[in-house]
Write an enzyme that holds these catalytic residues in place. Structure first.
Site, short mmCIF file in Angstrom:
data_model
loop_
_atom_site.label_atom_id
_atom_site.label_comp_id
_atom_site.label_asym_id
_atom_site.label_seq_id
_atom_site.Cartn_x
_atom_site.Cartn_y
_atom_site.Cartn_z
N CYS A 1 -9.15 -18.26 15.31
CA CYS A 1 -8.90 -16.91 14.80
C CYS A 1 -8.49 -17.05 13.33
O CYS A 1 -8.71 -18.08 12.71
CB CYS A 1 -7.82 -16.19 15.61
SG CYS A 1 -6.20 -16.90 15.38
N CYS B 1 -2.58 -11.75 14.82
CA CYS B 1 -3.01 -12.05 13.46
C CYS B 1 -4.37 -11.49 13.16
O CYS B 1 -4.99 -11.81 12.17
CB CYS B 1 -2.96 -13.54 13.18
SG CYS B 1 -3.94 -14.47 14.32
N ASN C 1 -5.32 -7.54 -1.75
CA ASN C 1 -4.37 -6.42 -1.77
C ASN C 1 -4.85 -5.28 -2.68
O ASN C 1 -4.43 -4.14 -2.57
CB ASN C 1 -3.00 -6.84 -2.35
CG ASN C 1 -2.33 -7.97 -1.61
OD1 ASN C 1 -1.64 -8.78 -2.21
ND2 ASN C 1 -2.53 -8.05 -0.32
N LEU C 2 -5.70 -5.64 -3.64
CA LEU C 2 -5.88 -4.76 -4.80
C LEU C 2 -6.60 -3.45 -4.50
O LEU C 2 -6.45 -2.49 -5.24
CB LEU C 2 -6.60 -5.51 -5.93
CG LEU C 2 -5.85 -6.75 -6.44
CD1 LEU C 2 -6.63 -7.40 -7.58
CD2 LEU C 2 -4.44 -6.40 -6.90
N GLY D 1 0.79 -1.23 0.00
CA GLY D 1 0.00 0.00 0.00
C GLY D 1 0.83 1.28 0.00
O GLY D 1 0.43 2.28 -0.59
N ASP E 1 5.56 -1.17 6.74
CA ASP E 1 4.50 -1.11 7.72
C ASP E 1 4.52 -2.30 8.67
O ASP E 1 3.50 -2.84 9.02
CB ASP E 1 3.13 -0.98 7.04
CG ASP E 1 2.23 -0.05 7.86
OD1 ASP E 1 2.69 0.43 8.90
OD2 ASP E 1 1.08 0.17 7.45
N CYS F 1 21.19 6.76 22.72
CA CYS F 1 20.51 5.83 21.82
C CYS F 1 21.35 4.56 21.63
O CYS F 1 22.55 4.64 21.38
CB CYS F 1 20.28 6.49 20.47
SG CYS F 1 19.66 5.34 19.23
N CYS G 1 16.13 6.04 18.79
CA CYS G 1 16.19 7.18 19.71
C CYS G 1 14.83 7.34 20.38
O CYS G 1 14.72 7.74 21.53
CB CYS G 1 16.49 8.48 18.97
SG CYS G 1 18.17 8.63 18.39
ZN LIG Z 1 19.19 6.79 17.56
#
Ligand SMILES: [Zn+2]
Length: 447
Positions: A404, A245, A119-120, A90, A179, A305, A231
Site C-alpha cells: 500500500c 494510509c 499540498n499546493l 487546506g 482534519d 458527557c 457530547c
Molecule cells: Zn461535552
C-alpha cells in the site's frame, strides 16, 4: 371510633404548611434562575473598553468597521484578540488569510509538517518557492508584506497532550484546522478545560462540514451550553481505522470554502454583536456536487458527557498516535514483513497485491502488481483468493505480498487474508510505496 389527639392535628397542619413552602421555594428558585439566564448576553470574550485603533487601522478596516455588526468596538475587540489555528493546510490557509486581513491582533499557527508539492493544489499560502519549508514558516512568509499589522506566530510542533493546555489557554478562540480525529479530541478536551470555543471544520472529497464546539446556543431566548465534540462522539474510533494510509481525494476549493466559513465564525465570536448567532449547536454540511449547504441541528450539551459534564471523566481516552499521520500500524510480526530490497530481488516469485484505491493505483504502481482496494476488502476477499490461486497455477511456490502507500493498510489486509485463508503464507512490504520510492526507484511518484 378513633379521634386524633389535638397535638397530632397541629403537627399535621404544620407539616402541610412546610411542604407547601418548600414547593413555593422551588418555584421561586426556578423563576430566579430563568430570569438570570435570560438577562445574559453572549459572553464577551474580549473587553473593548479601551478604544485603541490607530488612524491607519481606521482606514485599513473601514469597510468592515462600517458594518453595524462590527463597529469600532468590534474592530477593537479583533485587534485585542488572539486566535490559535492548529493546522496550516487546506483549512488553515484560508482561515489564516482572512483572520490576518480582518485585523486579529495575534494569531498563533501550529503545524509540524513541511510543504510538499502535493499540498499546493489546495494549501494556498504555500508555493513552489516554499517547498521543503515548515508550513508555519511558509505561511508567515506569505504575510511578510503585511508586516505593519499582521502578527502571526509560527510554532513548528505537533499539537500534543504536552503543549495542548498551554497553547489553548493563551488564546481567546481556537480553530481546528487539522482534519484529523486524534487532534480533534485533544483540542476539544483542552477547550473544555479552559472554556474556549472551538471552531471546527473538516473537508474530504467534495464534502465539508463546520460547527463550533463548546459554545453557547440561544434557546427560547436564553443561552444554554452547546455540545462539545465528546457530547456527540464520546469515544475515539479504533486507532487502526484512524491510521488508514489510503489517500483520499479532495477538491482544493472545498477545504477553502470551509476554512473561509471558519474565519467568519471566529470573527463573529470575537466581535460579540447581539444578533450574531454562532453555529454552535448546528452542523453546516457542504456538498459541492450540487453546491448545497444544509444545516443539521445538534443536540445540546450532553449531561453525561465524559468531557464537559459537571462530573467529567478523568484520563479521557484518546490516542496520541492518532494525532500525527505517520504512525505505522503494527499488525504483522516482523518475520511476516519484507523490505523493498527483498521485493525487488524476488519480484518474479511474488504476487504483489496493491490495496490502495483504484484511483491511486491508476496514478502509479509497481509493474506486475494487481489491485484489490482495502476499502472493499471484505467483499472482494474471494476475488483476491481467486487471483492467488490462478497465479499459483503457473508458479506454485509464489508468495503473496500486500502493498500500500505507507505499509499500514497492507498489514491489515494481510491479517484479514490470513484469517480467511490460513493455508496461504502472506507478507507485506514494510514502509509501502513510500519506502519503495526512497530505496528502489527515485522516479516513483511520492504523493
Ligand atoms: Zn461535552
Amino acid at each position: 371510633m378513633h379521634t386524633s389527639h389535638p397535638m397530632a392535628d397541629n403537627i399535621g397542619q404544620l407539616e402541610r404548611e412546610v411542604a407547601q413552602l418548600k414547593r413555593l421555594l422551588v418555584e421561586k428558585e426556578e423563576l430566579l434562575a430563568n430570569l438570570k439566564v435570560n438577562s445574559v448576553s453572549l459572553p464577551a470574550l474580549i473587553d473593548a473598553s479601551e478604544q485603541n485603533l490607530s488612524k491607519e487601522d481606521v482606514v485599513r478596516f473601514s469597510r468592515q468597521i462600517i458594518l453595524p455588526q462590527v463597529g469600532v468596538s468590534g474592530q477593537v475587540r479583533l485587534k485585542k484578540s488572539s486566535v490559535l489555528v492548529v493546522g496550516a493546510g487546506g483549512l488553515g490557509c484560508p482561515v489564516l488569510l482572512y483572520l490576518v486581513k480582518a485585523g486579529i491582533g495575534r494569531i498563533t499557527v501550529v503545524d509540524s509538517d513541511l510543504v510538499e508539492i502535493s499540498n499546493l493544489h489546495r494549501q494556498t499560502l504555500h508555493s513552489d518557492a516554499t517547498i521543503g519549508l515548515p508550513k508555519v514558516d511558509s505561511a508567515c512568509r506569505f504575510f511578510a508584506l503585511d508586516q505593519s499589522y499582521a502578527n502571526v506566530i509560527p510554532i513548528c510542533e505537533r499539537f500534543t497532550p504536552e503543549n495542548a493546555d498551554r497553547l489553548v489557554s493563551e488564546h481567546d478562540v481556537i480553530v481546528d484546522a487539522t482534519d484529523n480525529v486524534g487532534s480533534r479530541y485533544l483540542l476539544n478536551d483542552a477547550c473544555v478545560r479552559h472554556k474556549k470555543p472551538l471552531v471546527s471544520g473538516s473537508a474530504l472529497g467534495l464534502e465539508g462540514q463546520l460547527t463550533v464546539y463548546n459554545g453557547f446556543v440561544k434557546k427560547d431566548g436564553a443561552l444554554v451550553k452547546g455540545p462539545c465534540y465528546r457530547c456527540l462522539f464520546p469515544e475515539p474510533p479504533p486507532a487502526a481505522s484512524a491510521t488508514s494510509c489510503s489517500q483520499s481525494g479532495v477538491l482544493g476549493a472545498v477545504p477553502g470554502l470551509i476554512g473561509l466559513m471558519q474565519s467568519i465564525e471566529v470573527i463573529k465570536l470575537i466581535v460579540d454583536w447581539p444578533q450574531n448567532e454562532s453555529v454552535a449547536g448546528r452542523m453546516i454540511l457542504l456538498d459541492a456536487n450540487d453546491l448545497s449547504l444544509r444545516t443539521v441541528r445538534l443536540r445540546l450539551a450532553n449531561e453525561k458527557c465524559p468531557a464537559c459534564s459537571s462530573n467529567p471523566q478523568k484520563n479521557l481516552p484518546y490516542y496520541i498516535e492518532m494525532c500525527g499521520e505517520d504512525v505505522p500500524v503494527k499488525a504483522l510480526e516482523d518475520h511476516e514483513r519484507v523490505t523493498p530490497d527483498y521485493v525487488k530481488a524476488e519480484l518474479d516469485k511474488l504476487l504483489l497485491v496493491d490495496v490502495r484505491t483504484e484511483g491511486e493505483f491508476g496514478m502509479c504502481a509497481i509493474q506486475g502488481s494487481v489491485n484489490f482496494p482495502f476499502k472493499d476488502f471484505e467483499q472482494i476477499l474471494p476475488e483476491v483468493k481467486k487471483a492467488v490461486l490462478e497465479a499459483k497455477q503457473n508458479s506454485p511456490s509464489l508468495q503473496v505480498c500486500f502493498v500500500c502507500r505507507r505499509g499500514n493498510d497492507s498489514q491489515l489486509a494481510a491479517v484479514r487474508f490470513k484469517e480467511a485463508y490460513p493455508e496461504d503464507k502472506v507478507v507485506d512490504m514494510k514502509g509501502g510505496l513510500h519506502a519503495w520510492a526512497k530505496v528502489i526507484d527515485d522516479q516513483f511518484p511520492v504523493y
